[in-house]
Design a protein around this motif. Structure first.
Motif, PDB file in Angstrom:
ATOM      1  N   LEU A 107       0.853  -1.255   0.085  1.00 16.18           N
ATOM      2  CA  LEU A 107      -0.026  -0.042  -0.023  1.00 16.18           C
ATOM      3  C   LEU A 107       0.907   1.294   0.058  1.00 16.18           C
ATOM      4  O   LEU A 107       0.212   2.358  -0.195  1.00 16.18           O
ATOM      5  N   MET A 110       0.107   3.211  -3.123  1.00 13.75           N
ATOM      6  CA  MET A 110      -1.083   4.101  -3.056  1.00 13.75           C
ATOM      7  C   MET A 110      -0.887   5.302  -2.086  1.00 13.75           C
ATOM      8  O   MET A 110      -1.408   6.540  -2.438  1.00 13.75           O
ATOM      9  N   TRP A 333      -8.501   0.986  -3.372  1.00 12.58           N
ATOM     10  CA  TRP A 333      -7.904   1.932  -2.255  1.00 12.58           C
ATOM     11  C   TRP A 333      -8.811   3.104  -2.016  1.00 12.58           C
ATOM     12  O   TRP A 333      -8.771   3.233  -0.630  1.00 12.58           O
TER      13      TRP A 333
END
Length: 436
Positions: A107, A110, A333
């Motif tokens: 992540l 992101m 996301w």
């Protein structure tokens, strides 16, 4: 990209595959996401509230729920090996095996593209929880809740015994000696010597972990480092002393029941019926205690040992991840951001079912209103910041299986905790290196 061979090899470690139904969300719908999670009915309702709130903000994104069966870890492996990996996955401290297999998206990709949210997260986060989900440089999960252990106690029984209330804050922790003396004062036996009330019971279904936390509260780390560890410290004298103290509560001092004493009634039943004055468990039992209107309870912290610096709980936590194979990572996301951010955490706080991961949610009026039966609310609010990491390792299933064998021998009184020095520690170290 994770290969089918790697996933099936990982599944073999966990056992035979479950028969899993096909995911309803694996169609080609451009904006439909599948969300896999495990939850009791009340918890599932909170999840659906978050999904509905997200839908009002993003009507163009559909969330299709896939509830797990009794073994979510195996189901994830089965789904992903079959090319039907859900887009969004609930995860636990055991996530690292999926990270190592390439199942989970890092992540950080992101977060780097979303600096405003990343900054907001850093400002409101609880570092312990996020660090648990950081593995080999990647942030694979964002936490939703803290699920560490602490003590519930019966206020009425303390008052009747003339005992002062236990500590209300982690920084004011009591000592092992004070905890034992209190448990002894609260334990009652009839004329025949049969225990009619226990001073302490452990309702966590992993007593070996409870004992390990007592070891950590005596100043020793269980594993080093906690995330992706290379060695264990069960042979450290401080860990041994803390583990032995926990064991002696039942084996030597008889202020806590042994396994044989719990055949007729569970530890939770004993506490709820006033037959135990203190119980070790987590926030997940709070709603059950609320259902007992005559139970006058509160919460307190774990004790600290003579070699320890401060009392700590454990970083038990769950969170949300995105599948590395998802074709809709950007949409996923948006949901993960919403569910683990202020809006989703507000729903968590209002529910009273979880302790939120975000500091602002734990200190919110909603969280206070959902916990009116608890006076010592700082135990929950500050719990995540006063917690030691549980081990995070792809080898944890094998390591914990071996630790179970070793610790059970000590917990039933067949060997002292110092026996950990005579081979068990070395075997755990071999397993951590991937050796048999």
């Amino acid at each position: 990209m994770v290969t089918r061979r790697a996933l099936l090899s990982g599944a073999a470690v966990l056992g035979a595959s479950l028969t899993a139904p096909g995911l309803s969300g694996c169609s080609g719908d451009s904006n439909a996401l599948t969300f896999f999670f495990q939850a009791a009915p009340a918890e599932a309702r909170v999840r659906r509230q978050i999904i509905e709130a997200f839908g009002r903000l993003h009507p163009e994104i559909e969330i299709r729920v896939q509830l797990s069966g009794p073994d979510p870890q195996q189901q994830i492996l089965t789904y992903c090996a079959g090319g039907k990996c859900p887009d969004i996955l609930m995860q636990w401290e055991s996530y690292s095996r999926f990270a190592a297999l390439g199942v989970l998206q890092d992540l950080n990709v992101m977060l780097d593209k979303d600096p405003a949210y990343a900054a907001q997260l850093r400002g409101d986060s609880t570092p312990n929880l996020y660090e648990t989900f950081t593995f080999q440089g990647g942030q694979y999960v964002l936490p939703e809740q803290w699920a560490g252990i602490f003590l519930y106690y019966n206020r009425k029984l303390f008052d009747e015994a003339g005992l002062k209330p236990p500590p209300a804050r982690w920084r004011d922790a009591w000592t092992f000696a004070e905890f034992l003396a209190t448990a002894q004062a609260l334990t009652e036996r009839d004329a025949s010597g049969r225990t009619t009330r226990w001073g302490f019971v452990d309702a966590w279904p992993v007593p070996r972990w409870s004992a390990a936390i007592f070891g950590m509260n005596n100043g020793a780390a269980w594993f080093t480092p906690a995330i992706d560890p290379t060695r264990t410290n069960i042979d450290d004298d401080r860990f041994i002393e803390g583990f032995q103290f926990y064991t002696d509560l039942s084996v030597r001092h008889r202020v806590a029941p042994q396994a044989a004493d719990l055949q007729a009634q569970s530890a939770l039943d004993l506490f709820m019926q006033g037959k135990a004055a203190m119980v070790l468990t987590g926030h997940w039992q709070y709603s059950g205690f609320l259902a007992a209107p005559d139970l006058d309870f509160d919460v307190t912290v774990l004790p600290v040992g003579p070699q320890g610096q401060s009392a700590k709980s454990d970083v038990g936590t769950t969170g949300l991840a995105i599948a590395a194979s998802s074709a809709k990572k950007d949409l996923a996301w948006e949901f993960v951001k919403f569910a683990t951010g202020p809006a989703g955490q507000r729903a968590v706080a209002e529910s009273g079912l979880f302790v939120p991961a975000l500091q602002s949610a734990r200190r919110s009026p909603e969280f206070v209103r959902s916990h009116t039966r608890i006076r010592n609310l700082e135990v929950l609010i500050d719990g995540p910041d006063n917690s030691n990491h549980l081990p995070v390792s792809p080898h944890w299933p094998q390591v914990d299986a071996a630790f179970t064998r070793f610790s059970d021998r000590v917990l039933r009184g067949a060997a002292p905790a110092s026996w950990f020095k005579d081979g068990p520690a070395a075997e755990l170290n071999r397993l951590l290196q991937g050796s048999v």
